[in-house]
Write a protein that holds these residues in place. Structure first.
Motif, short mmCIF file in Angstrom:
data_model
loop_
_atom_site.label_atom_id
_atom_site.label_comp_id
_atom_site.label_asym_id
_atom_site.label_seq_id
_atom_site.Cartn_x
_atom_site.Cartn_y
_atom_site.Cartn_z
N GLU A 27 0.05 -2.66 48.03
CA GLU A 27 -0.75 -1.35 47.73
C GLU A 27 -1.49 -1.31 46.07
O GLU A 27 -2.35 -1.01 45.93
CB GLU A 27 -0.09 -0.24 47.99
CG GLU A 27 0.39 0.12 49.50
CD GLU A 27 1.04 1.20 49.67
OE1 GLU A 27 1.93 1.86 48.61
OE2 GLU A 27 1.43 1.65 50.93
N ALA A 28 -0.40 -1.83 45.29
CA ALA A 28 -0.78 -1.79 43.94
C ALA A 28 -1.91 -2.84 43.74
O ALA A 28 -2.81 -2.51 42.49
CB ALA A 28 0.58 -2.18 42.98
N GLN A 29 -2.17 -3.87 44.37
CA GLN A 29 -3.12 -4.84 44.29
C GLN A 29 -4.20 -4.59 45.25
O GLN A 29 -5.20 -5.56 45.18
CB GLN A 29 -2.74 -6.17 44.18
CG GLN A 29 -2.37 -6.85 45.45
CD GLN A 29 -2.16 -8.49 45.16
OE1 GLN A 29 -1.56 -8.57 44.36
NE2 GLN A 29 -2.26 -9.17 46.43
N GLY A 30 -4.14 -3.45 46.02
CA GLY A 30 -5.59 -3.13 46.92
C GLY A 30 -5.64 -4.40 48.06
O GLY A 30 -6.43 -4.60 48.69
N THR A 31 -4.25 -4.66 48.49
CA THR A 31 -4.08 -5.58 49.92
C THR A 31 -3.39 -4.80 50.82
O THR A 31 -2.60 -4.08 50.54
CB THR A 31 -3.42 -6.80 49.40
OG1 THR A 31 -4.09 -7.82 48.24
CG2 THR A 31 -3.05 -7.73 50.57
N ARG A 32 -4.08 -4.88 51.99
CA ARG A 32 -3.32 -4.43 53.12
C ARG A 32 -2.54 -5.12 53.68
O ARG A 32 -2.69 -6.33 54.19
CB ARG A 32 -4.36 -4.02 54.34
CG ARG A 32 -5.43 -2.62 53.81
CD ARG A 32 -6.38 -2.28 54.88
NE ARG A 32 -5.94 -1.84 56.19
CZ ARG A 32 -6.63 -1.58 57.09
NH1 ARG A 32 -8.05 -1.71 57.11
NH2 ARG A 32 -6.00 -1.23 58.27
N LEU A 33 -1.38 -4.50 53.85
CA LEU A 33 -0.13 -5.23 54.40
C LEU A 33 0.03 -4.84 56.06
O LEU A 33 0.09 -3.59 56.30
CB LEU A 33 1.42 -5.00 53.72
CG LEU A 33 2.57 -5.72 54.29
CD1 LEU A 33 2.54 -7.04 54.26
CD2 LEU A 33 3.73 -5.13 53.68
N LEU A 34 -0.10 -5.72 56.77
CA LEU A 34 0.05 -5.65 58.32
C LEU A 34 1.21 -6.18 58.85
O LEU A 34 1.50 -7.36 58.54
CB LEU A 34 -1.20 -6.24 59.02
CG LEU A 34 -2.65 -5.69 58.45
CD1 LEU A 34 -3.78 -6.38 59.44
CD2 LEU A 34 -2.79 -4.26 58.60
N LEU A 35 1.99 -5.70 59.74
CA LEU A 35 3.33 -6.19 60.27
C LEU A 35 2.91 -6.57 61.67
O LEU A 35 2.52 -5.67 62.26
CB LEU A 35 4.33 -5.29 60.35
CG LEU A 35 5.04 -4.69 58.90
CD1 LEU A 35 6.02 -3.96 58.88
CD2 LEU A 35 4.87 -6.10 57.78
N GLY A 36 2.79 -7.88 62.07
CA GLY A 36 2.54 -8.30 63.46
C GLY A 36 3.64 -8.85 64.16
O GLY A 36 4.68 -9.14 63.55
N GLY A 37 3.64 -8.68 65.37
CA GLY A 37 4.80 -9.27 66.26
C GLY A 37 5.97 -8.50 66.32
O GLY A 37 7.15 -8.71 66.35
N VAL A 38 5.85 -7.05 65.79
CA VAL A 38 6.69 -6.31 65.73
C VAL A 38 7.39 -5.62 67.00
O VAL A 38 6.70 -4.81 67.70
CB VAL A 38 6.51 -4.78 64.74
CG1 VAL A 38 7.71 -3.75 64.64
CG2 VAL A 38 6.11 -5.47 63.45
N GLN A 39 8.22 -6.10 67.90
CA GLN A 39 9.30 -5.88 68.90
C GLN A 39 10.66 -5.90 68.50
O GLN A 39 11.07 -6.54 67.67
CB GLN A 39 8.41 -6.74 70.08
CG GLN A 39 6.95 -6.68 70.25
CD GLN A 39 6.58 -7.48 71.39
OE1 GLN A 39 7.37 -7.75 72.44
NE2 GLN A 39 5.20 -7.91 71.33
N GLY A 40 11.29 -5.65 69.61
CA GLY A 40 12.75 -5.74 69.74
C GLY A 40 13.61 -5.48 68.45
O GLY A 40 13.24 -4.19 67.89
#
Length: 125
Positions: free
Chosen positions: A80-93
């Motif tokens: 967030e501080a550097q303007g990058t969007r963090l996406l969490l993929g494969g979030v299961q289990g």
């Protein structure tokens, strides 16, 4: 046997680049013993030119303790501080349960499938 029982990390971290995303794949246990491996890899990522997206593929994470979650929160704050969007993929289990139990499910951009996170990054190129 878990890394907590053996004291040895059981986490593999790999990464790659796409046109507008850095992709990091985690496999194994994201716990206190694995943090040095994860942090070292992330430090090298911060040395790269920034991309609009950082995608964590968590589909193969079999365990995550509070220290692992703390590191994900720290990563989100740095993104967030550097303007990058963090996406969490494969979030299961395991990861879906941990995010839900901790109340952090809505703090992150979460995708049940890694491909859906990638699709978002590609369409926002």
């Amino acid at each position: 046997m878990s890394s907590e029982a053996t004291g040895k990390p059981t986490l593999t971290v790999t990464s790659g680049l796409s046109r507008n995303a850095i992709i990091i794949k985690l496999e194994g246990e994201l716990d206190v013993n694995a943090l040095p491996i994860f942090q070292e890899h992330i430090q090298r990522i911060w040395e790269l030119p920034p991309k609009p997206f950082l995608i964590l593929d968590l589909g193969e994470v079999s365990f995550c303790d509070s220290m692992g979650m703390n590191e994900l929160v720290h990563l989100m704050q740095r993104c967030e501080a550097q303007g990058t969007r963090l996406l969490l993929g494969g979030v299961q289990g395991v990861m879906a349960r941990v995010l839900s139990i901790t109340g952090l499910r809505h703090a992150f951009e979460v995708f049940a499938r890694f491909d859906d996170a990638m699709r978002l990054a590609v369409t926002h190129a």
